[in-house]
Design a protein around this motif. Structure first.
Motif, PDB file in Angstrom:
ATOM      1  N   VAL A  98     -14.486   2.650   2.267  1.00 28.56           N
ATOM      2  CA  VAL A  98     -14.099   1.235   2.339  1.00 28.56           C
ATOM      3  C   VAL A  98     -13.142   0.922   1.182  1.00 28.56           C
ATOM      4  O   VAL A  98     -12.089   0.306   1.375  1.00 28.56           O
ATOM      5  N   SER A  99     -13.488   1.394  -0.032  1.00 26.83           N
ATOM      6  CA  SER A  99     -12.634   1.145  -1.203  1.00 26.83           C
ATOM      7  C   SER A  99     -11.233   1.700  -0.980  1.00 26.83           C
ATOM      8  O   SER A  99     -10.243   1.033  -1.276  1.00 26.83           O
ATOM      9  N   ASN A 100     -11.170   2.930  -0.449  1.00 26.90           N
ATOM     10  CA  ASN A 100      -9.846   3.527  -0.217  1.00 26.90           C
ATOM     11  C   ASN A 100      -9.031   2.697   0.766  1.00 26.90           C
ATOM     12  O   ASN A 100      -7.853   2.419   0.546  1.00 26.90           O
ATOM     13  N   ALA A 101      -9.682   2.286   1.854  1.00 21.95           N
ATOM     14  CA  ALA A 101      -8.968   1.511   2.885  1.00 21.95           C
ATOM     15  C   ALA A 101      -8.502   0.173   2.313  1.00 21.95           C
ATOM     16  O   ALA A 101      -7.364  -0.263   2.547  1.00 21.95           O
ATOM     17  N   VAL A 102      -9.380  -0.475   1.527  1.00 23.74           N
ATOM     18  CA  VAL A 102      -9.047  -1.791   0.953  1.00 23.74           C
ATOM     19  C   VAL A 102      -7.894  -1.658  -0.043  1.00 23.74           C
ATOM     20  O   VAL A 102      -6.917  -2.419   0.007  1.00 23.74           O
ATOM     21  N   ASN A 103      -7.998  -0.675  -0.925  1.00 23.16           N
ATOM     22  CA  ASN A 103      -6.939  -0.538  -1.941  1.00 23.16           C
ATOM     23  C   ASN A 103      -5.612  -0.100  -1.333  1.00 23.16           C
ATOM     24  O   ASN A 103      -4.547  -0.544  -1.778  1.00 23.16           O
ATOM     25  N   GLU A 104      -5.687   0.734  -0.313  1.00 30.18           N
ATOM     26  CA  GLU A 104      -4.450   1.137   0.375  1.00 30.18           C
ATOM     27  C   GLU A 104      -3.796  -0.101   1.000  1.00 30.18           C
ATOM     28  O   GLU A 104      -2.593  -0.338   0.857  1.00 30.18           O
ATOM     29  N   ALA A 105      -4.611  -0.920   1.657  1.00 21.25           N
ATOM     30  CA  ALA A 105      -4.062  -2.124   2.302  1.00 21.25           C
ATOM     31  C   ALA A 105      -3.521  -3.100   1.250  1.00 21.25           C
ATOM     32  O   ALA A 105      -2.402  -3.604   1.375  1.00 21.25           O
ATOM     33  N   LEU A 106      -4.318  -3.359   0.202  1.00 17.33           N
ATOM     34  CA  LEU A 106      -3.875  -4.351  -0.794  1.00 17.33           C
ATOM     35  C   LEU A 106      -2.628  -3.906  -1.555  1.00 17.33           C
ATOM     36  O   LEU A 106      -1.841  -4.735  -2.009  1.00 17.33           O
ATOM     37  N   SER A 107      -2.431  -2.588  -1.675  1.00 18.60           N
ATOM     38  CA  SER A 107      -1.208  -2.124  -2.356  1.00 18.60           C
ATOM     39  C   SER A 107       0.035  -2.518  -1.546  1.00 18.60           C
ATOM     40  O   SER A 107       1.137  -2.612  -2.071  1.00 18.60           O
ATOM     41  N   GLU A 108      -0.145  -2.749  -0.257  1.00 18.34           N
ATOM     42  CA  GLU A 108       0.960  -3.147   0.625  1.00 18.34           C
ATOM     43  C   GLU A 108       1.102  -4.670   0.718  1.00 18.34           C
ATOM     44  O   GLU A 108       2.020  -5.172   1.383  1.00 18.34           O
ATOM     45  N   ALA A 109       0.163  -5.413   0.112  1.00 16.52           N
ATOM     46  CA  ALA A 109       0.113  -6.868   0.304  1.00 16.52           C
ATOM     47  C   ALA A 109       1.447  -7.579   0.027  1.00 16.52           C
ATOM     48  O   ALA A 109       1.827  -8.480   0.778  1.00 16.52           O
ATOM     49  N   PRO A 110       2.201  -7.181  -1.027  1.00 10.47           N
ATOM     50  CA  PRO A 110       3.475  -7.871  -1.273  1.00 10.47           C
ATOM     51  C   PRO A 110       4.449  -7.788  -0.084  1.00 10.47           C
ATOM     52  O   PRO A 110       5.241  -8.703   0.126  1.00 10.47           O
ATOM     53  N   LYS A 111       4.366  -6.708   0.691  1.00 16.28           N
ATOM     54  CA  LYS A 111       5.240  -6.600   1.875  1.00 16.28           C
ATOM     55  C   LYS A 111       4.872  -7.644   2.935  1.00 16.28           C
ATOM     56  O   LYS A 111       5.599  -7.858   3.891  1.00 16.28           O
ATOM     57  N   TYR A 112       3.699  -8.233   2.775  1.00 12.54           N
ATOM     58  CA  TYR A 112       3.253  -9.292   3.685  1.00 12.54           C
ATOM     59  C   TYR A 112       3.369 -10.666   3.016  1.00 12.54           C
ATOM     60  O   TYR A 112       2.842 -11.647   3.522  1.00 12.54           O
ATOM     61  N   GLY A 113       3.990 -10.679   1.839  1.00 16.04           N
ATOM     62  CA  GLY A 113       4.136 -11.943   1.114  1.00 16.04           C
ATOM     63  C   GLY A 113       2.833 -12.409   0.494  1.00 16.04           C
ATOM     64  O   GLY A 113       2.627 -13.612   0.275  1.00 16.04           O
ATOM     65  N   LEU A 114       1.960 -11.458   0.181  1.00 21.35           N
ATOM     66  CA  LEU A 114       0.645 -11.798  -0.387  1.00 21.35           C
ATOM     67  C   LEU A 114       0.480 -11.153  -1.758  1.00 21.35           C
ATOM     68  O   LEU A 114       1.120 -10.136  -2.048  1.00 21.35           O
ATOM     69  N   PRO A 115      -0.415 -11.727  -2.591  1.00 23.76           N
ATOM     70  CA  PRO A 115      -0.635 -11.113  -3.909  1.00 23.76           C
ATOM     71  C   PRO A 115      -1.374  -9.782  -3.792  1.00 23.76           C
ATOM     72  O   PRO A 115      -2.077  -9.552  -2.817  1.00 23.76           O
ATOM     73  N   LYS A 116      -1.180  -8.924  -4.796  1.00 20.08           N
ATOM     74  CA  LYS A 116      -1.995  -7.703  -4.849  1.00 20.08           C
ATOM     75  C   LYS A 116      -2.670  -7.616  -6.212  1.00 20.08           C
ATOM     76  O   LYS A 116      -2.189  -8.213  -7.179  1.00 20.08           O
ATOM     77  N   PRO A 117      -3.769  -6.894  -6.306  1.00 16.77           N
ATOM     78  CA  PRO A 117      -4.458  -6.818  -7.600  1.00 16.77           C
ATOM     79  C   PRO A 117      -3.639  -6.013  -8.608  1.00 16.77           C
ATOM     80  O   PRO A 117      -2.862  -5.150  -8.216  1.00 16.77           O
ATOM     81  N   ASP A 118      -3.823  -6.316  -9.917  1.00 11.19           N
ATOM     82  CA  ASP A 118      -3.098  -5.580 -10.960  1.00 11.19           C
ATOM     83  C   ASP A 118      -3.451  -4.110 -10.942  1.00 11.19           C
ATOM     84  O   ASP A 118      -2.629  -3.246 -11.182  1.00 11.19           O
ATOM     85  N   LYS A 119      -4.736  -3.845 -10.724  1.00 13.76           N
ATOM     86  CA  LYS A 119      -5.155  -2.441 -10.603  1.00 13.76           C
ATOM     87  C   LYS A 119      -6.098  -2.336  -9.404  1.00 13.76           C
ATOM     88  O   LYS A 119      -6.652  -3.369  -8.973  1.00 13.76           O
ATOM     89  N   PRO A 120      -6.273  -1.117  -8.865  1.00 12.75           N
ATOM     90  CA  PRO A 120      -7.127  -0.999  -7.681  1.00 12.75           C
ATOM     91  C   PRO A 120      -8.505  -1.628  -7.904  1.00 12.75           C
ATOM     92  O   PRO A 120      -9.056  -1.568  -9.004  1.00 12.75           O
ATOM     93  N   LEU A 121      -9.040  -2.248  -6.864  1.00 13.08           N
ATOM     94  CA  LEU A 121     -10.368  -2.870  -6.974  1.00 13.08           C
ATOM     95  C   LEU A 121     -11.435  -1.785  -7.058  1.00 13.08           C
ATOM     96  O   LEU A 121     -11.365  -0.778  -6.353  1.00 13.08           O
ATOM     97  N   GLY A 122     -12.418  -2.009  -7.923  1.00 10.45           N
ATOM     98  CA  GLY A 122     -13.556  -1.086  -8.010  1.00 10.45           C
ATOM     99  C   GLY A 122     -14.579  -1.436  -6.940  1.00 10.45           C
ATOM    100  O   GLY A 122     -14.486  -2.495  -6.298  1.00 10.45           O
ATOM    101  N   SER A 123     -15.571  -0.544  -6.784  1.00  7.91           N
ATOM    102  CA  SER A 123     -16.599  -0.771  -5.751  1.00  7.91           C
ATOM    103  C   SER A 123     -17.305  -2.106  -5.938  1.00  7.91           C
ATOM    104  O   SER A 123     -17.607  -2.804  -4.965  1.00  7.91           O
TER     105      SER A 123
END
Ligand code: A3P
Ligand code: MG
Length: 371
Positions: A98-123
């Motif tokens: 789940v963490s991998n899927a979430v962090n992979e998706a959130l790393s792309e968030a700016p391409k959707y005009g959305l914020p992304k976390p400064d560093k990958p989210l922990g569990s």
């Protein structure tokens, strides 16, 4: 609350559903690989329904993004999943996925005009985001309502499913967004199974509508970002003759009584075979004019949940359709997690003429049914 003041809410909801849908597409592709059929990424809930990396993953990213944009303090989110089984020691591998899927998706968030976390989210951040969605809704205030993967059975079978996000205020649905990653551009594919073949992400779409705007919209899902093309207007079918109408209903007999709906359709003069589709894609089909009627008659002991209907109802209504319970009354989203007081079943149709015929037919056939 005036419709025009919901711009940020609508914009954020549409963007996060695009992002969430892209997560689902990736997870569904992985599930289809023979090596991953039994790798623990699909779990059974207490009611034996499946839950996957995508259900938790979508809930985590929607919760995280909404908290970033609107502030976590007074945010109320009602959503389907909890963290009980995901927090268990034996679920460490699943939580990692789940963490991998979430962090992979959130790393792309700016391409959707959305914020992304400064560093990958922990569990723990991810578990926190998922469990933040534990609101029970109710008659007062604003509540986001999320079904992260509606039609999980369709999802694990490589078939139709939807990401559904709505905003309710004082019990009324203000806006709804439906991500339908496998909803094919050609409606014939819904019944003949061309959705079963792996294809490009662009076969899916996202639909959305604001209550009272009189407009519902559709965008294509595109790979790797927010679509640049303009959204197209959704309109329900103009067919009001039952002979020409297509009725859609759940695939699973356990979720709706196929015999009862067949009798009902027959008594109204419907001639076409029912279109059986998983998830809220049935609402999408009505909104887009691919079918005229959606009926769901669950067993009387089953209580419908708000996240299974809120987004679909507002989209169908704004596209020109009608949604009520089987007694012809508006669905009540003000009573908490359940659609309390629902009269027998749910009927969505492309217009008042057909709708009244169905409600009339329900009254005529109910006595002889065993529901
Ligand atoms: N016994 C039952 N009767 C009616 N609906 C049910 C049910 N069990 C589950 N459901 C609901 O039906 C939804 C699937 O809809 P459909 O049958 O139209 O594909 C499920 O959504 P989830 O898959 O999100 O749990 C669930 O909310
Ligand atoms: Mg659901």
């Amino acid at each position: 609350m005036a419709v025009e003041s919901l711009e940020t809410e609508m914009d954020t909801a549409v963007r996060v559903v695009h992002l969430a849908s892209s997560l689902c597409v990736k997870v569904q592709e992985k599930l289809r690989l023979p090596s991953s059929t039994n790798n623990g990424h699909v779990k059974s809930k207490d009611d034996d329904s499946p839950v996957t990396v995508a259900d938790w993953g979508v809930q985590a990213i929607v919760s995280w993004v909404l908290a970033e944009v609107f502030g976590g303090q007074n945010l109320s989110i009602v959503a389907e999943e909890d963290t009980e089984s995901l927090s268990k020691a034996e679920s460490l591998g699943l939580l990692g996925a789940v963490s991998n899927a979430v962090n992979e998706a959130l790393s792309e968030a700016p391409k959707y005009g959305l914020p992304k976390p400064d560093k990958p989210l922990g569990s723990s951040d991810i578990l926190k985001a998922i469990s933040r969605c534990n609101s029970l809704g109710g008659p007062k205030g604003r509540h986001w309502v999320l079904d992260p993967v509606d039609g999980t059975l369709g999802f694990v079978r490589g078939d139709q499913y939807a990401v559904a996000l709505a905003l309710i205020e004082n019990g009324k649905v203000l806006l709804g967004v439906l991500g339908c990653p496998n909803y094919p551009v050609k409606k014939e594919c819904l019944s003949n199974g061309c959705n079963q073949t792996t294809g490009s992400v662009s076969k899916g779409c996202v639909m959305y509508a604001k209550k009272g705007s009189g407009q519902a919209w559709m965008q294509p899902l595109v790979s790797g970002g927010f679509p640049e093309s303009a959204a197209t207007v959704l309109k329900v079918s103009t067919v009001d003759d039952p002979v020409l109408a297509t009725v859609c209903e759940p695939v699973e007999r356990a979720n709706s009584n196929h015999l009862f709906t067949a009798g009902l359709a027959n008594s109204m003069g419907v001639r076409k075979q029912p279109l059986r589709v998983y998830s809220m894609v049935k609402y999408a089909a009505i909104a887009r004019g691919d079918a005229e009627v959606f009926m769901k008659f669950a067993q009387s002991s089953y209580k419908e949940k708000i996240w299974d209907h809120a987004a679909g109802v507002v989209i169908v209504e704004e596209a020109g359709g009608v949604v009520t319970d089987a007694g012809g009354r508006e669905l009540d989203f003000s009573k908490g997690v359940y659609l309390e007081g629902l009269d027998r079943g749910i009927v969505a149709s492309s217009g008042q003429v057909l709708h009244e015929k169905i409600i009339g037919a329900v009254y005529a056939s109910w006595e002889s049914s065993s529901l």
